[in-house]
Design a protein around this motif. Structure first.
Motif, mmCIF file in Angstrom:
data_model
loop_
_atom_site.group_PDB
_atom_site.id
_atom_site.type_symbol
_atom_site.label_atom_id
_atom_site.label_comp_id
_atom_site.label_asym_id
_atom_site.label_seq_id
_atom_site.Cartn_x
_atom_site.Cartn_y
_atom_site.Cartn_z
ATOM 1 N N GLY A 260 146.991 -22.158 -83.440
ATOM 2 C CA GLY A 260 145.620 -22.135 -83.930
ATOM 3 C C GLY A 260 144.692 -22.820 -82.938
ATOM 4 N N VAL A 261 143.515 -22.244 -82.750
ATOM 5 C CA VAL A 261 142.507 -22.811 -81.847
ATOM 6 C C VAL A 261 141.210 -22.967 -82.635
ATOM 7 N N ALA A 262 140.773 -24.217 -82.802
ATOM 8 C CA ALA A 262 139.535 -24.472 -83.538
ATOM 9 C C ALA A 262 138.355 -23.920 -82.746
ATOM 10 N N GLY A 263 137.650 -23.003 -83.344
ATOM 11 C CA GLY A 263 136.511 -22.385 -82.674
ATOM 12 C C GLY A 263 136.839 -20.984 -82.189
ATOM 13 N N SER A 264 136.416 -20.688 -80.968
ATOM 14 C CA SER A 264 136.570 -19.345 -80.416
ATOM 15 C C SER A 264 137.343 -19.396 -79.107
ATOM 16 N N ALA A 265 137.436 -18.241 -78.458
ATOM 17 C CA ALA A 265 138.114 -18.172 -77.166
ATOM 18 C C ALA A 265 137.366 -18.955 -76.094
ATOM 19 N N LEU A 266 136.110 -19.336 -76.367
ATOM 20 C CA LEU A 266 135.324 -20.123 -75.426
ATOM 21 C C LEU A 266 135.315 -21.607 -75.782
ATOM 22 N N ASP A 267 136.138 -22.003 -76.746
ATOM 23 C CA ASP A 267 136.226 -23.427 -77.068
ATOM 24 C C ASP A 267 136.613 -24.213 -75.822
ATOM 25 N N LYS A 268 135.915 -25.310 -75.568
ATOM 26 C CA LYS A 268 136.111 -26.046 -74.309
ATOM 27 C C LYS A 268 137.503 -26.660 -74.205
ATOM 28 N N SER A 269 138.053 -27.140 -75.304
ATOM 29 C CA SER A 269 139.409 -27.689 -75.257
ATOM 30 C C SER A 269 140.428 -26.585 -74.944
ATOM 31 N N TRP A 270 140.205 -25.415 -75.488
ATOM 32 C CA TRP A 270 141.099 -24.284 -75.231
ATOM 33 C C TRP A 270 141.049 -23.879 -73.759
ATOM 34 N N LEU A 271 139.853 -23.851 -73.193
ATOM 35 C CA LEU A 271 139.726 -23.514 -71.772
ATOM 36 C C LEU A 271 140.417 -24.556 -70.901
ATOM 37 N N LEU A 272 140.274 -25.820 -71.253
ATOM 38 C CA LEU A 272 140.934 -26.875 -70.487
ATOM 39 C C LEU A 272 142.447 -26.793 -70.619
ATOM 40 N N LEU A 273 142.928 -26.472 -71.810
ATOM 41 C CA LEU A 273 144.377 -26.345 -72.008
ATOM 42 C C LEU A 273 144.920 -25.154 -71.222
ATOM 43 N N ARG A 274 144.133 -24.101 -71.111
ATOM 44 C CA ARG A 274 144.543 -22.952 -70.288
ATOM 45 C C ARG A 274 144.639 -23.350 -68.816
ATOM 46 N N ALA A 275 143.656 -24.127 -68.337
ATOM 47 C CA ALA A 275 143.698 -24.596 -66.950
ATOM 48 C C ALA A 275 144.903 -25.500 -66.731
ATOM 49 N N PHE A 276 145.195 -26.346 -67.699
ATOM 50 C CA PHE A 276 146.363 -27.233 -67.638
ATOM 51 C C PHE A 276 147.648 -26.403 -67.562
ATOM 52 N N SER A 277 147.726 -25.350 -68.373
ATOM 53 C CA SER A 277 148.902 -24.483 -68.387
ATOM 54 C C SER A 277 149.104 -23.796 -67.039
ATOM 55 N N ARG A 278 148.014 -23.390 -66.430
ATOM 56 C CA ARG A 278 148.118 -22.762 -65.114
ATOM 57 C C ARG A 278 148.713 -23.725 -64.096
ATOM 58 N N ASN A 279 148.318 -24.991 -64.184
ATOM 59 C CA ASN A 279 148.823 -25.994 -63.249
ATOM 60 C C ASN A 279 150.280 -26.347 -63.514
ATOM 61 N N LYS A 280 150.616 -26.512 -64.807
ATOM 62 C CA LYS A 280 151.943 -27.000 -65.170
ATOM 63 C C LYS A 280 152.996 -25.904 -65.279
ATOM 64 N N LEU A 281 152.589 -24.754 -65.794
ATOM 65 C CA LEU A 281 153.546 -23.686 -66.083
ATOM 66 C C LEU A 281 153.355 -22.454 -65.204
ATOM 67 N N ASN A 282 152.346 -22.522 -64.317
ATOM 68 C CA ASN A 282 152.040 -21.378 -63.450
ATOM 69 C C ASN A 282 151.771 -20.107 -64.250
ATOM 70 N N ALA A 283 151.186 -20.280 -65.412
ATOM 71 C CA ALA A 283 150.844 -19.134 -66.264
ATOM 72 C C ALA A 283 149.702 -19.528 -67.178
ATOM 73 N N ASP A 284 148.822 -18.570 -67.456
ATOM 74 C CA ASP A 284 147.739 -18.809 -68.395
ATOM 75 C C ASP A 284 148.335 -18.901 -69.799
ATOM 76 N N LEU A 285 147.833 -19.837 -70.584
ATOM 77 C CA LEU A 285 148.373 -20.040 -71.927
ATOM 78 C C LEU A 285 148.225 -18.791 -72.788
#
Length: 315
Positions: free
Chosen positions: A120-145
């Protein structure tokens, strides 16, 4: 950065009030209730007139229409409006962001464990925490969340209920809902402060703060200095005084003593330190990450990072 003179603590109370718009059930009301309950407004010589509104959109509309003097919003929105010609300023309200909450008994220990899960993601696909978590995933897992999990967007209360019913495997949610889930037996898999640290955004800059027009510093300068002294004073009360929290408890919608305790802990952890050059630099780094993933839909077609948005009062 915009500055203004500091009024003396003994300044006489002005009959002209500051109109503050807030969400009807928003946590900023805890701060405003403390200012009133402890008579901080009287000591600082400021009158506060409150207008409680039903949604974040209603608060921003009220500010733009001139119905209120100040609201609480995020600086990304304020910067976008500033780029459009509306001379807004920002002063931090809270550094509390939120967390990705998961059940304690599922054995989740890292983001990789959520592969194939419904989140679950509070808000929309543009939620700032969701975007940051996607960037984190790219760094850590080499894949977009978005390629790893199934995101389910929605309102925080609904997502919390879906998590409790077992229909979601985790929820990325705002700090006050994370605190309630924490008290109910869930745990943070990752806190958004840690995400920002991993992305090189340090010190973590508050995203949410008071927003107002520059002209207010000219039309109500004494009220503004007194208001922010009152805010700082109320934060110190909430940081140290248990009696103040007991007074707030009936309005907090508390379900248990544990929930009450966790909400206090999360709020206190989010009380911001003064904004300075380091926070502005971190905000610029954060803006770059968010604008890269969110694009013009998030930040607007003409928005560039503008350090003059962040108001720093004279010492």
């Amino acid at each position: 950065m915009a500055v203004m003179p500091r009024a003396s603590p003994g300044a006489a109370q002005t009959p002209e009030p500051l109109k503050v718009g807030s969400l009807k059930f928003g946590t900023v009301n805890w701060l405003l209730d403390t200012i009133a309950g402890d008579k901080v407004d009287i000591r600082e010589g400021v009158r506060i007139e409150r207008l409680e509104l039903a949604s974040n959109q209603a608060t921003t509309v009220a500010l733009q229409a001139g119905a209120v003097d100040l609201i609480v919003s995020d600086w990304l929105w304020a910067m976008r409006q500033r780029a459009e010609g509306d001379s807004l300023l920002f002063w931090p309200y809270s550094n509390a962001l939120g967390a990705l909450m998961v059940p304690r008994d599922k054995g989740f220990t890292s983001l990789a464990d959520l592969k194939g899960k419904r989140i679950g993601v509070a808000g929309s696909a543009l939620d700032k925490s969701w975007l940051l978590l996607r960037a984190f995933s790219r760094n850590k897992l080499n894949a977009d969340l978005t390629e790893i999990v199934e995101p389910v967007y929605g309102a925080p209360p609904l997502l919390s209920e879906q998590l409790r019913l077992g229909r979601l495997d985790g929820v990325l949610t705002f700090w006050n809902f994370a605190a309630r889930l924490d008290a109910a037996g869930y745990q943070p898999l990752i806190d958004m402060i840690d995400v920002m640290t991993e992305l090189g955004v340090t010190p973590s800059p508050p995203l949410v703060g008071f927003v107002w027009r520059e002209e207010l510093l000219r039309t109500k300068p004494d009220q503004m200095t007194a208001f922010f002294r009152a805010v700082s004073g109320a934060n110190q009360i909430l940081k140290n005084d248990e009696t103040a929290w007991e007074r707030l408890r009936p309005a907090m919608g508390i379900g248990s003593d544990a929930e009450f305790g966790r909400l206090k802990d999360y709020f206190r952890a989010g009380i911001p330190t003064p904004w300075g050059a380091a926070e502005t630099q971190a905000a610029e780094r954060l803006f770059g990450i968010l604008s890269e993933l969110g694009g013009p839909e998030l930040v607007g077609p003409r928005t560039r990072f503008d350090p003059t948005l962040f108001w720093v009062p004279k010492a």
